[in-house]
Design an enzyme around this catalytic site. Sequence first.
Site, PDB file in Angstrom:
ATOM      1  N   TRP A 132      79.207  50.982  49.668  1.00  0.00           N
ATOM      2  CA  TRP A 132      78.817  50.612  48.341  1.00  0.00           C
ATOM      3  C   TRP A 132      77.411  50.163  48.097  1.00  0.00           C
ATOM      4  CZ3 TRP A 132      78.498  44.450  47.599  1.00  0.00           C
ATOM      5  CH2 TRP A 132      78.751  44.203  46.232  1.00  0.00           C
ATOM      6  N   ASP A 214      82.934  43.230  55.140  1.00  0.00           N
ATOM      7  CA  ASP A 214      82.868  43.108  53.655  1.00  0.00           C
ATOM      8  C   ASP A 214      84.553  43.382  53.455  1.00  0.00           C
ATOM      9  OD1 ASP A 214      82.714  43.305  51.099  1.00  0.00           O
ATOM     10  OD2 ASP A 214      81.142  44.580  50.894  1.00  0.00           O
ATOM     11  N   LYS A 258      89.434  42.284  43.093  1.00  0.00           N
ATOM     12  CA  LYS A 258      90.381  43.325  43.049  1.00  0.00           C
ATOM     13  C   LYS A 258      92.011  43.096  43.247  1.00  0.00           C
ATOM     14  CE  LYS A 258      86.545  45.888  43.393  1.00  0.00           C
ATOM     15  NZ  LYS A 258      85.856  46.619  42.660  1.00  0.00           N
TER      16      LYS A 258
HETATM   17  C1  LIG Z   1      82.677  47.177  49.250  1.00  0.00           C
HETATM   18  C2  LIG Z   1      82.692  46.420  48.199  1.00  0.00           C
HETATM   19  N1  LIG Z   1      82.028  45.007  48.425  1.00  0.00           N
HETATM   20  C3  LIG Z   1      82.019  44.082  47.628  1.00  0.00           C
HETATM   21  C4  LIG Z   1      82.238  44.308  46.479  1.00  0.00           C
HETATM   22  C5  LIG Z   1      82.183  43.072  45.253  1.00  0.00           C
HETATM   23  O1  LIG Z   1      82.809  43.069  44.285  1.00  0.00           O
HETATM   24  P1  LIG Z   1      82.673  41.776  43.427  1.00  0.00           P
HETATM   25  O2  LIG Z   1      81.348  41.156  43.492  1.00  0.00           O
HETATM   26  O3  LIG Z   1      83.257  42.010  42.172  1.00  0.00           O
HETATM   27  O4  LIG Z   1      83.912  40.561  44.111  1.00  0.00           O
HETATM   28  C6  LIG Z   1      82.765  45.476  45.838  1.00  0.00           C
HETATM   29  C7  LIG Z   1      83.121  45.834  44.531  1.00  0.00           C
HETATM   30  O5  LIG Z   1      83.218  47.006  44.194  1.00  0.00           O
HETATM   31  C8  LIG Z   1      83.031  46.659  46.862  1.00  0.00           C
HETATM   32  O6  LIG Z   1      83.426  47.684  46.503  1.00  0.00           O
END
Ligand SMILES: Cc1ncc(COP(=O)(O)O)c(C=O)c1O
Length: 413
Positions: A132, A214, A258
């Site tokens: 990411w 994560d 998500k």
């Molecule tokens: C691997 C991963 N970590 C963290 C996030 C963080 O998402 P958010 O800040 O929307 O919770 C994402 C979002 O695409 C992700 O794919």
Amino acid sequence: MTEQYLGLPIGPADTAFGLMAEYDADQHLNKVSLIAGAYRDENGQPWVLPSVKEAKARLAQDQNHEYLGIAGSPALINVAQSLTFGSNMTKNLDKSIASIQTVSGTGANHMAAHFLARHLRPKRVYIPSPTWINHQTIWAGVGIHIEEYPYYSAETRGVDLEGMLSVFETTAEERDVVVLQACAHNPTGVDLTHEQWARVAEVMKRKKLYVLFDSAYQGFATGDVNGDAWSIRYFVEQLIFNGEPDHPGLCVAQSFSKNFGLYGERVGVLHLVVPRHLAAQGARSELLGLARAEYSNPPRYGASIVETVLGNEELKGQWLRDLDTMSSRIKSMRRELRRRLESKETPGDWSVLESQIGMFSYTALSQKQVTRLREEFHIYLLPSGRVSICGLNEKNVEYVASAFREVIGFNSN
Ligand SMILES: Cc1ncc(COP(=O)(O)O)c(C=O)c1O
């Protein structure tokens, strides 16, 4: 040209968000977006989960717009801990865990990086290659030296386990941080098997490396909330319950974007799990200090929705069915795209579409092919060839498969 204020150069636009703007401006009737990391229903529309809809209806009378505490909502934190670790493990962790509500998964990753850079002071942080995109940005921002470890092998189109282990074995030092994605790896869609996780855990334990999980796709990945948290719980068993007393611990950056479809509400939690013989209260008060200086109090509404759903048996049951709806639709689109590409005898191994999990797939399309897809067919995906399977539906999958066939068939790179 006018000089920039403070001499600051204009940085490049974020690739994904830039492409999304281009997609929005595209007037073509058959345009398809396979960019965004957000669920879309069979009509290509954002989907409000029925469990979330019901929770919102129940919250409609709630006129509370007061500040949450700095640590966020205690009810959210309770349900978030149970969801991540399971209720038994949560009970057993007791004083070994410090959790704080964060500004979604991004905020949890950032809070962890900020805290660890200041207090664990690792020499380096290891992030997967690829990963990411924000991992790099977040860690660069706290000034820790970033190393990438090989995660994905383009050759086997699977996890490069030996490559990653050898980097940890040869270059990592005690208290270095290793970022691992708990499930549904973004961007590859390729996860470790239980046996592979066990080998990684063994190195983390022996070399006393700090693990940052994560966790952005729990339940969204497979529909099974416990199965998707397997890696985290296994590492807690190995590193915390059966770890050496001087192992530095681990943490989990949890996102509800998500799995609840609450992208814009920014709901997340950071869980720090410390060695059993140490207390976590000091670390917790430090996290509160960081939060206070950055945003004071996290947002209330999304947290209320999540705690309402997870705190009620009936709504939780509906949520589990909602997860099944999303993950099943993604699985069926993976199957459909594969079937159509194979029936058109499209060069390449398309079985990977079904062995990969979660929202994303690495197609192995080249940048040139990706550009052709956009310019000739109005199909948008990231230059890396990553597609978001969520953008596919019964109405566009044939069009997408035919376009893939066309660019792959006439252009070998
Ligand atoms: C691997 C991963 N970590 C963290 C996030 C963080 O998402 P958010 O800040 O929307 O919770 C994402 C979002 O695409 C992700 O794919």
